[in-house]
Design a protein around this motif. Structure first.
Motif, PDB file in Angstrom:
ATOM      1  N   GLY A  27      65.651  35.559  75.709  1.00  0.00           N
ATOM      2  CA  GLY A  27      66.708  35.894  74.765  1.00  0.00           C
ATOM      3  C   GLY A  27      66.813  37.348  74.352  1.00  0.00           C
ATOM      4  N   GLY A  28      65.914  38.179  74.851  1.00  0.00           N
ATOM      5  CA  GLY A  28      65.968  39.591  74.501  1.00  0.00           C
ATOM      6  C   GLY A  28      64.855  39.979  73.546  1.00  0.00           C
ATOM      7  N   LEU A  29      65.031  41.098  72.882  1.00  0.00           N
ATOM      8  CA  LEU A  29      63.999  41.687  72.037  1.00  0.00           C
ATOM      9  C   LEU A  29      64.564  42.056  70.673  1.00  0.00           C
ATOM     10  CD1 LEU A  29      61.097  43.040  71.859  1.00  0.00           C
ATOM     11  CD2 LEU A  29      62.263  45.147  72.605  1.00  0.00           C
ATOM     12  N   ARG A  30      63.833  41.713  69.630  1.00  0.00           N
ATOM     13  CA  ARG A  30      64.134  42.188  68.281  1.00  0.00           C
ATOM     14  C   ARG A  30      63.198  43.348  68.009  1.00  0.00           C
ATOM     15  NH1 ARG A  30      63.833  37.432  64.143  1.00  0.00           N
ATOM     16  NH2 ARG A  30      65.584  38.418  63.123  1.00  0.00           N
ATOM     17  N   ALA A  31      63.705  44.338  67.281  1.00  0.00           N
ATOM     18  CA  ALA A  31      62.879  45.513  67.016  1.00  0.00           C
ATOM     19  C   ALA A  31      63.206  46.120  65.665  1.00  0.00           C
ATOM     20  CB  ALA A  31      63.099  46.558  68.118  1.00  0.00           C
ATOM     21  N   ARG A  32      62.220  46.847  65.144  1.00  0.00           N
ATOM     22  CA  ARG A  32      62.411  47.685  63.961  1.00  0.00           C
ATOM     23  C   ARG A  32      62.740  49.092  64.448  1.00  0.00           C
ATOM     24  NH1 ARG A  32      57.623  44.851  62.075  1.00  0.00           N
ATOM     25  NH2 ARG A  32      58.269  43.412  60.445  1.00  0.00           N
ATOM     26  N   ILE A  33      63.549  49.792  63.695  1.00  0.00           N
ATOM     27  CA  ILE A  33      63.900  51.172  64.014  1.00  0.00           C
ATOM     28  C   ILE A  33      62.953  52.089  63.239  1.00  0.00           C
ATOM     29  CG2 ILE A  33      65.707  52.921  63.938  1.00  0.00           C
ATOM     30  CD1 ILE A  33      67.754  50.567  63.981  1.00  0.00           C
ATOM     31  N   LEU A  34      62.245  52.945  63.967  1.00  0.00           N
ATOM     32  CA  LEU A  34      61.227  53.816  63.356  1.00  0.00           C
ATOM     33  C   LEU A  34      61.701  55.243  63.107  1.00  0.00           C
ATOM     34  CD1 LEU A  34      58.130  52.666  65.442  1.00  0.00           C
ATOM     35  CD2 LEU A  34      58.940  51.778  63.248  1.00  0.00           C
ATOM     36  N   SER A  35      62.755  55.667  63.803  1.00  0.00           N
ATOM     37  CA  SER A  35      63.269  57.028  63.583  1.00  0.00           C
ATOM     38  C   SER A  35      64.789  57.016  63.672  1.00  0.00           C
ATOM     39  CB  SER A  35      62.686  58.008  64.602  1.00  0.00           C
ATOM     40  OG  SER A  35      63.165  57.751  65.905  1.00  0.00           O
ATOM     41  N   ASP A  36      65.404  57.919  62.931  1.00  0.00           N
ATOM     42  CA  ASP A  36      66.860  58.039  62.973  1.00  0.00           C
ATOM     43  C   ASP A  36      67.300  58.629  64.306  1.00  0.00           C
ATOM     44  OD1 ASP A  36      66.745  57.255  60.320  1.00  0.00           O
ATOM     45  OD2 ASP A  36      67.275  59.229  59.515  1.00  0.00           O
ATOM     46  N   GLY A  37      68.471  58.245  64.749  1.00  0.00           N
ATOM     47  CA  GLY A  37      69.038  58.827  65.961  1.00  0.00           C
ATOM     48  C   GLY A  37      70.189  57.998  66.494  1.00  0.00           C
ATOM     49  N   TRP A  38      70.688  58.430  67.619  1.00  0.00           N
ATOM     50  CA  TRP A  38      71.833  57.785  68.248  1.00  0.00           C
ATOM     51  C   TRP A  38      71.463  57.263  69.619  1.00  0.00           C
ATOM     52  CZ3 TRP A  38      76.740  57.238  66.169  1.00  0.00           C
ATOM     53  CH2 TRP A  38      76.970  57.897  64.953  1.00  0.00           C
ATOM     54  N   LEU A  39      71.946  56.060  69.933  1.00  0.00           N
ATOM     55  CA  LEU A  39      71.886  55.547  71.299  1.00  0.00           C
ATOM     56  C   LEU A  39      73.282  55.663  71.865  1.00  0.00           C
ATOM     57  CD1 LEU A  39      69.742  52.285  70.950  1.00  0.00           C
ATOM     58  CD2 LEU A  39      69.002  54.549  71.741  1.00  0.00           C
ATOM     59  N   ARG A  40      73.362  56.083  73.122  1.00  0.00           N
ATOM     60  CA  ARG A  40      74.670  56.248  73.783  1.00  0.00           C
ATOM     61  C   ARG A  40      74.639  55.604  75.151  1.00  0.00           C
ATOM     62  NH1 ARG A  40      76.932  59.899  70.376  1.00  0.00           N
ATOM     63  NH2 ARG A  40      75.550  61.359  69.359  1.00  0.00           N
ATOM     64  N   GLN A  41      75.822  55.189  75.608  1.00  0.00           N
ATOM     65  CA  GLN A  41      75.943  54.633  76.960  1.00  0.00           C
ATOM     66  C   GLN A  41      75.842  55.740  77.979  1.00  0.00           C
ATOM     67  OE1 GLN A  41      78.354  50.702  77.101  1.00  0.00           O
ATOM     68  NE2 GLN A  41      79.728  52.376  76.745  1.00  0.00           N
TER      69      GLN A  41
END
Length: 160
Positions: free
Chosen positions: A146-160
């Motif tokens: 089913g995929g992965l759940r995660a906590r975000i540890l640092s600010d930032g952007w994800l891009r395609q």
């Protein structure tokens, strides 16, 4: 301190989505909601809070599902094996669709993708709503995938 695994350039982000409102969470015993999933070019990740604009942003302190990941290869296999060629990845309501990443191996690990740090907390287990969203049998088929759940540890952007 847990060492950070930096995912390689060959590990790619294929699709990014956010869901401003819940369609399934909190709807047990009633009909699904009708909030659209937004396909976006970028996601703003805020450490400890989640994905800005997503339904789980600021949901609760230290929430283990601040962001979710799903392997696009798994989705293609689901379409093929369940005979659901019209099912869309965004119907899973996961945030980040990847190619070339073993998501299960990231449970219990700190990792970095596109300069943003995460901690993989657990499998993003499917629920019975998947049969409605993706087609009959999807819930059972997705168990363990089913995929992965995660906590975000640092600010930032994800891009395609």
């Amino acid at each position: 301190m847990i060492p950070t695994l930096t995912l390689l350039a060959s590990d790619t982000v294929q699709l990014l989505t956010r869901s401003p409102a819940h369609n399934f969470f909190g709807h047990h015993g009633g009909p699904a909601g009708e909030a659209a999933v937004e396909v976006v070019d970028a996601l703003e990740c805020i450490a400890g809070r989640g994905v800005r604009g997503d339904r789980f942003f600021d949901y609760r302190p230290d929430y283990k599902g601040q962001i979710t990941f799903f392997a696009l290869e798994t989705f293609v296999q689901l379409q093929r094996e369940l005979g659901s060629p019209l099912a869309r990845p965004e119907a899973t309501r996961r945030n980040v669709f990847t190619r070339g990443i073993d998501l299960a191996s990231l449970v219990g690990s700190e990792f970095e993708l596109q300069g943003v740090r995460f901690f993989g907390t657990e499998e993003c287990r499917p629920c019975y709503w998947m049969d409605q969203a993706l087609g009959p049998g999807a819930n059972d088929w997705l168990r363990g995938r089913g995929g992965l759940r995660a906590r975000i540890l640092s600010d930032g952007w994800l891009r395609q």
